[in-house]
Design a protein around this motif. Structure first.
Motif, short mmCIF file in Angstrom:
data_model
loop_
_atom_site.label_atom_id
_atom_site.label_comp_id
_atom_site.label_asym_id
_atom_site.label_seq_id
_atom_site.Cartn_x
_atom_site.Cartn_y
_atom_site.Cartn_z
N PHE A 34 -4.95 -9.75 12.93
CA PHE A 34 -5.43 -9.96 14.29
C PHE A 34 -6.45 -8.93 14.78
CE2 PHE A 34 -1.13 -12.04 14.65
CZ PHE A 34 -1.62 -13.33 14.70
N ILE A 35 -6.44 -7.74 14.21
CA ILE A 35 -7.35 -6.70 14.68
C ILE A 35 -8.42 -6.41 13.64
CG2 ILE A 35 -7.53 -4.31 15.48
CD1 ILE A 35 -4.65 -4.66 16.61
N GLY A 36 -7.99 -6.33 12.39
CA GLY A 36 -8.96 -6.13 11.31
C GLY A 36 -8.50 -5.09 10.33
N ASP A 37 -9.01 -5.20 9.12
CA ASP A 37 -8.69 -4.24 8.07
C ASP A 37 -9.63 -3.06 8.22
OD1 ASP A 37 -8.14 -2.82 5.78
OD2 ASP A 37 -8.35 -4.52 4.42
N ARG A 38 -9.08 -1.93 8.55
CA ARG A 38 -9.87 -0.72 8.74
C ARG A 38 -10.14 0.02 7.44
NH1 ARG A 38 -11.05 -3.22 12.80
NH2 ARG A 38 -10.36 -2.67 14.87
N GLY A 39 -9.57 -0.47 6.33
CA GLY A 39 -9.82 0.15 5.03
C GLY A 39 -9.15 1.50 4.86
N ILE A 40 -8.16 1.77 5.65
CA ILE A 40 -7.44 3.06 5.58
C ILE A 40 -6.29 2.89 4.59
CG2 ILE A 40 -6.23 4.84 6.90
CD1 ILE A 40 -9.21 4.35 7.73
N ARG A 41 -6.32 3.63 3.47
CA ARG A 41 -5.32 3.44 2.42
C ARG A 41 -4.54 4.70 2.06
NH1 ARG A 41 -6.28 -0.87 4.09
NH2 ARG A 41 -7.35 -2.55 3.01
N ASP A 42 -4.90 5.83 2.66
CA ASP A 42 -4.16 7.06 2.35
C ASP A 42 -4.17 7.98 3.57
OD1 ASP A 42 -6.70 8.36 2.38
OD2 ASP A 42 -6.92 8.08 0.22
N LEU A 43 -3.41 9.06 3.47
CA LEU A 43 -3.27 9.98 4.61
C LEU A 43 -4.59 10.63 4.99
CD1 LEU A 43 0.19 11.63 3.89
CD2 LEU A 43 -0.38 9.97 5.69
N ASP A 44 -5.42 10.95 4.01
CA ASP A 44 -6.73 11.53 4.34
C ASP A 44 -7.57 10.55 5.15
OD1 ASP A 44 -6.23 13.97 3.14
OD2 ASP A 44 -7.16 13.41 1.23
N GLY A 45 -7.54 9.28 4.75
CA GLY A 45 -8.25 8.26 5.50
C GLY A 45 -7.70 8.10 6.91
N ALA A 46 -6.38 8.19 7.05
CA ALA A 46 -5.75 8.08 8.38
C ALA A 46 -6.15 9.26 9.26
CB ALA A 46 -4.24 7.99 8.24
N ARG A 47 -6.18 10.45 8.68
CA ARG A 47 -6.60 11.64 9.46
C ARG A 47 -8.05 11.50 9.90
NH1 ARG A 47 -2.58 14.26 6.28
NH2 ARG A 47 -3.92 14.45 4.46
N GLU A 48 -8.90 11.00 8.99
CA GLU A 48 -10.31 10.79 9.34
C GLU A 48 -10.45 9.74 10.44
OE1 GLU A 48 -14.50 9.33 7.35
OE2 GLU A 48 -12.91 10.05 6.03
N TYR A 49 -9.68 8.66 10.35
CA TYR A 49 -9.69 7.62 11.38
C TYR A 49 -9.30 8.21 12.74
CZ TYR A 49 -8.45 3.36 13.91
OH TYR A 49 -8.36 2.36 14.85
N ILE A 50 -8.25 9.01 12.75
CA ILE A 50 -7.81 9.64 14.00
C ILE A 50 -8.94 10.48 14.58
CG2 ILE A 50 -6.25 11.39 14.97
CD1 ILE A 50 -4.13 10.28 12.92
N GLN A 51 -9.60 11.27 13.73
CA GLN A 51 -10.65 12.16 14.22
C GLN A 51 -11.89 11.40 14.65
OE1 GLN A 51 -10.03 15.45 14.66
NE2 GLN A 51 -11.96 15.45 15.75
N THR A 52 -12.34 10.45 13.83
CA THR A 52 -13.63 9.80 14.09
C THR A 52 -13.54 8.64 15.07
OG1 THR A 52 -13.41 8.35 12.16
CG2 THR A 52 -14.56 10.45 11.84
N ARG A 53 -12.36 8.09 15.27
CA ARG A 53 -12.21 6.96 16.19
C ARG A 53 -11.45 7.37 17.45
NH1 ARG A 53 -12.96 1.85 13.44
NH2 ARG A 53 -12.61 0.92 15.47
N LEU A 54 -10.25 7.88 17.29
CA LEU A 54 -9.40 8.15 18.46
C LEU A 54 -9.83 9.42 19.19
CD1 LEU A 54 -5.94 7.18 16.90
CD2 LEU A 54 -7.63 5.73 18.04
N VAL A 55 -9.88 10.55 18.48
CA VAL A 55 -10.25 11.82 19.12
C VAL A 55 -11.69 11.77 19.63
CG1 VAL A 55 -10.56 14.30 18.75
CG2 VAL A 55 -8.53 13.16 17.83
#
Length: 169
Positions: A34-55
């Motif tokens: 429903f939202i989309g595949d963000r291509g985040i597959r590991d913890l490093d990718g999740a940390r980068e997503y948090i920094q570059t999108r949320l923060v």
């Protein structure tokens, strides 16, 4: 930093420490569908997503998607907040929860608090909502929040038609 509290929930800024939860949430089949595949597959990718999108959104706009936790036990259950998207004039309310926490009223409780925060703290005059045509849970929640369907739209660089809802605050 806590942004909001409701009877049962805390909404706060996400941090790199939330990477395991964000990795789980973004890889839920319902999130991808429903939202989309963000291509985040590991913890490093999740940390980068948090920094570059949320923060980045917190820093750039003064708002964003907030980690949503149960007060009892400090358990992360989803994200809820505001998004400023390319191609939309209005800020839109966004939310996503782990499946085991859906249909318990947490989406409405957190999103209603975000709507109040939008008006009373941020001074926003309108809030939008967008969703896929088949995401009936999101459609019902947007309508329960007082948003009204206005038109079908396409966001830049995306071919999928989305339902666009709006509410004057």
């Amino acid at each position: 930093m806590n942004i909001l509290e409701t009877d049962r929930l805390i909404l706060r800024n996400a941090t790199a420490d939330d990477a395991p939860f964000i990795l789980d949430l973004l890889n839920q089949p319902s999130f991808i569908r429903f939202i989309g595949d963000r291509g985040i597959r590991d913890l490093d990718g999740a940390r980068e997503y948090i920094q570059t999108r949320l923060v980045k959104s917190y820093d750039s706009h003064g708002f964003g998607l907030y980690l949503t936790l149960l007060k009892e036990g400090d358990i992360p259950i989803g994200i809820c907040g505001l998004v400023k998207r390319e191609g939309l004039d209005d800020v839109d309310v966004g939310f996503a929860f782990l499946p085991q926490y859906e249909s318990k009223g947490y989406g409405f409780e957190s999103a209603a608090a975000i709507m109040d925060y939008s008006r009373n703290t941020l001074g926003l005059k309108r809030i939008a909502g967008i969703t896929t045509t088949d995401n009936h849970r999101s459609i019902r929640l947007l309508e329960k929040l007082g948003l009204k369907f206005e038109k079908m739209i396409k966001l830049p660089n995306d071919d999928e038609e989305l339902k666009f809802f709006i509410r004057t605050l």
